[in-house]
Design a protein around this motif. Sequence first.
Motif, PDB file in Angstrom:
ATOM      1  N   MET A 148       3.838  -8.504  29.560  1.00 37.50           N
ATOM      2  CA  MET A 148       4.811  -7.603  28.952  1.00 37.50           C
ATOM      3  C   MET A 148       4.877  -6.337  29.809  1.00 37.50           C
ATOM      4  SD  MET A 148       4.977  -6.146  24.969  1.00 37.50           S
ATOM      5  CE  MET A 148       4.099  -7.531  24.341  1.00 37.50           C
ATOM      6  N   GLU A 149       6.079  -5.930  30.164  1.00 38.23           N
ATOM      7  CA  GLU A 149       6.223  -4.738  31.006  1.00 38.23           C
ATOM      8  C   GLU A 149       6.013  -3.475  30.166  1.00 38.23           C
ATOM      9  OE1 GLU A 149       9.094  -2.483  31.555  1.00 38.23           O
ATOM     10  OE2 GLU A 149      10.379  -3.248  30.006  1.00 38.23           O
TER      11      GLU A 149
ATOM     12  N   ASP B 122      -3.196  -3.968  12.655  1.00 41.26           N
ATOM     13  CA  ASP B 122      -3.974  -4.978  13.369  1.00 41.26           C
ATOM     14  C   ASP B 122      -3.220  -5.423  14.626  1.00 41.26           C
ATOM     15  OD1 ASP B 122      -6.494  -6.320  13.287  1.00 41.26           O
ATOM     16  OD2 ASP B 122      -5.395  -8.181  12.919  1.00 41.26           O
ATOM     17  N   ALA B 123      -1.926  -5.746  14.487  1.00 40.03           N
ATOM     18  CA  ALA B 123      -1.121  -6.123  15.655  1.00 40.03           C
ATOM     19  C   ALA B 123      -0.976  -4.941  16.612  1.00 40.03           C
ATOM     20  CB  ALA B 123       0.252  -6.626  15.212  1.00 40.03           C
ATOM     21  N   TRP B 124      -0.855  -3.733  16.065  1.00 40.46           N
ATOM     22  CA  TRP B 124      -0.778  -2.515  16.880  1.00 40.46           C
ATOM     23  C   TRP B 124      -2.028  -2.393  17.757  1.00 40.46           C
ATOM     24  CZ3 TRP B 124      -3.868   1.910  16.853  1.00 40.46           C
ATOM     25  CH2 TRP B 124      -3.331   3.057  17.443  1.00 40.46           C
ATOM     26  N   THR B 125      -3.186  -2.621  17.154  1.00 33.14           N
ATOM     27  CA  THR B 125      -4.450  -2.526  17.897  1.00 33.14           C
ATOM     28  C   THR B 125      -4.520  -3.582  18.998  1.00 33.14           C
ATOM     29  OG1 THR B 125      -5.532  -1.666  15.911  1.00 33.14           O
ATOM     30  CG2 THR B 125      -6.965  -2.464  17.640  1.00 33.14           C
ATOM     31  N   ASP B 126      -3.916  -4.747  18.764  1.00 36.08           N
ATOM     32  CA  ASP B 126      -3.922  -5.807  19.773  1.00 36.08           C
ATOM     33  C   ASP B 126      -3.164  -5.423  21.045  1.00 36.08           C
ATOM     34  OD1 ASP B 126      -5.464  -7.490  18.186  1.00 36.08           O
ATOM     35  OD2 ASP B 126      -3.722  -8.542  17.355  1.00 36.08           O
ATOM     36  N   LEU B 127      -2.356  -4.364  21.000  1.00 37.02           N
ATOM     37  CA  LEU B 127      -1.662  -3.895  22.204  1.00 37.02           C
ATOM     38  C   LEU B 127      -2.618  -3.251  23.211  1.00 37.02           C
ATOM     39  CD1 LEU B 127       1.472  -2.208  20.593  1.00 37.02           C
ATOM     40  CD2 LEU B 127       1.407  -4.387  21.842  1.00 37.02           C
ATOM     41  N   PHE B 128      -3.811  -2.891  22.756  1.00 35.88           N
ATOM     42  CA  PHE B 128      -4.783  -2.183  23.587  1.00 35.88           C
ATOM     43  C   PHE B 128      -5.733  -3.165  24.267  1.00 35.88           C
ATOM     44  CE2 PHE B 128      -3.203   0.903  20.652  1.00 35.88           C
ATOM     45  CZ  PHE B 128      -3.243   2.105  21.330  1.00 35.88           C
TER      46      PHE B 128
ATOM     47  N   GLU C  80       7.008   5.540  34.694  1.00 35.90           N
ATOM     48  CA  GLU C  80       6.832   5.615  36.151  1.00 35.90           C
ATOM     49  C   GLU C  80       5.625   4.755  36.497  1.00 35.90           C
ATOM     50  OE1 GLU C  80       7.560   6.561  40.004  1.00 35.90           O
ATOM     51  OE2 GLU C  80       8.749   7.411  38.372  1.00 35.90           O
ATOM     52  N   GLY C  81       5.864   3.644  37.171  1.00 40.97           N
ATOM     53  CA  GLY C  81       4.769   2.744  37.535  1.00 40.97           C
ATOM     54  C   GLY C  81       4.098   2.187  36.298  1.00 40.97           C
ATOM     55  N   ASP C  82       2.772   2.396  36.213  1.00 34.75           N
ATOM     56  CA  ASP C  82       2.023   1.886  35.060  1.00 34.75           C
ATOM     57  C   ASP C  82       1.788   2.966  34.000  1.00 34.75           C
ATOM     58  OD1 ASP C  82       0.073   3.432  36.301  1.00 34.75           O
ATOM     59  OD2 ASP C  82      -1.418   1.844  36.425  1.00 34.75           O
TER      60      ASP C  82
ATOM     61  N   ARG D 217      -1.212   4.602  29.773  1.00 33.58           N
ATOM     62  CA  ARG D 217      -1.392   3.868  31.030  1.00 33.58           C
ATOM     63  C   ARG D 217      -1.551   2.406  30.621  1.00 33.58           C
ATOM     64  NH1 ARG D 217      -5.114   6.669  33.370  1.00 33.58           N
ATOM     65  NH2 ARG D 217      -6.888   5.351  32.953  1.00 33.58           N
ATOM     66  N   VAL D 218      -0.713   1.544  31.188  1.00 37.98           N
ATOM     67  CA  VAL D 218      -0.674   0.129  30.817  1.00 37.98           C
ATOM     68  C   VAL D 218      -0.973  -0.709  32.053  1.00 37.98           C
ATOM     69  CG1 VAL D 218       0.789  -1.734  29.929  1.00 37.98           C
ATOM     70  CG2 VAL D 218       1.005   0.585  28.987  1.00 37.98           C
ATOM     71  N   VAL D 219      -1.923  -1.645  31.922  1.00 39.38           N
ATOM     72  CA  VAL D 219      -2.291  -2.543  33.007  1.00 39.38           C
ATOM     73  C   VAL D 219      -2.257  -3.971  32.462  1.00 39.38           C
ATOM     74  CG1 VAL D 219      -4.125  -3.225  34.617  1.00 39.38           C
ATOM     75  CG2 VAL D 219      -3.729  -0.796  34.125  1.00 39.38           C
ATOM     76  N   ASP D 220      -1.573  -4.845  33.154  1.00 41.10           N
ATOM     77  CA  ASP D 220      -1.465  -6.249  32.754  1.00 41.10           C
ATOM     78  C   ASP D 220      -1.011  -6.405  31.308  1.00 41.10           C
ATOM     79  OD1 ASP D 220      -2.246  -7.117  35.301  1.00 41.10           O
ATOM     80  OD2 ASP D 220      -4.376  -7.080  34.765  1.00 41.10           O
ATOM     81  N   GLY D 221      -0.065  -5.567  30.904  1.00 40.93           N
ATOM     82  CA  GLY D 221       0.523  -5.682  29.574  1.00 40.93           C
ATOM     83  C   GLY D 221      -0.307  -5.134  28.437  1.00 40.93           C
ATOM     84  N   GLU D 222      -1.417  -4.443  28.746  1.00 40.29           N
ATOM     85  CA  GLU D 222      -2.258  -3.857  27.703  1.00 40.29           C
ATOM     86  C   GLU D 222      -2.437  -2.359  27.948  1.00 40.29           C
ATOM     87  OE1 GLU D 222      -5.331  -7.233  26.280  1.00 40.29           O
ATOM     88  OE2 GLU D 222      -5.778  -6.362  28.240  1.00 40.29           O
TER      89      GLU D 222
END
Length: 123
Positions: free
Chosen positions: A1-2, A20-26, A70-72, A99-104
């Motif tokens: 996920m971008e 719970d789903a919100w926390t799964d974004l991390f 901008e970027g990640d 800051r997001v890396v590999d969709g997390e």
Amino acid sequence: MEIRSVVSRYYELANAGDWDAWTDLFAPDQVMDEQLAGHVEGREKLREMMRGFPGMYAAFQNSPKTVVVEGDEAAVISHISAETVKGVPIEADVVNYFRVVDGEIVYMANYHDTVPFAPLAAS
């Protein structure tokens, strides 16, 4: 996920109260600097913290106004409209940094005036 999709989902799930789903974004080893809760490391510690969230708020909406990617990294200016379980309204402008890396989400920080949240400390 971008990154833009991750950030949009963050607000969508928060506004739905699906913590719970919100926390799964991390990411499992996420780090968060939360202005009221302090420094939080680890997704499961965050999940445990969020279990108490419904006991603090009768209503909670965090509406993004401006999103910059901008970027990640992303910065979001938003507005929180909430009500404590005791019926006290809360209105606050917020800036969240992601800051997001590999969709997390690997790092997140928020910045806002703490005065509107004082009724929570009195609860």
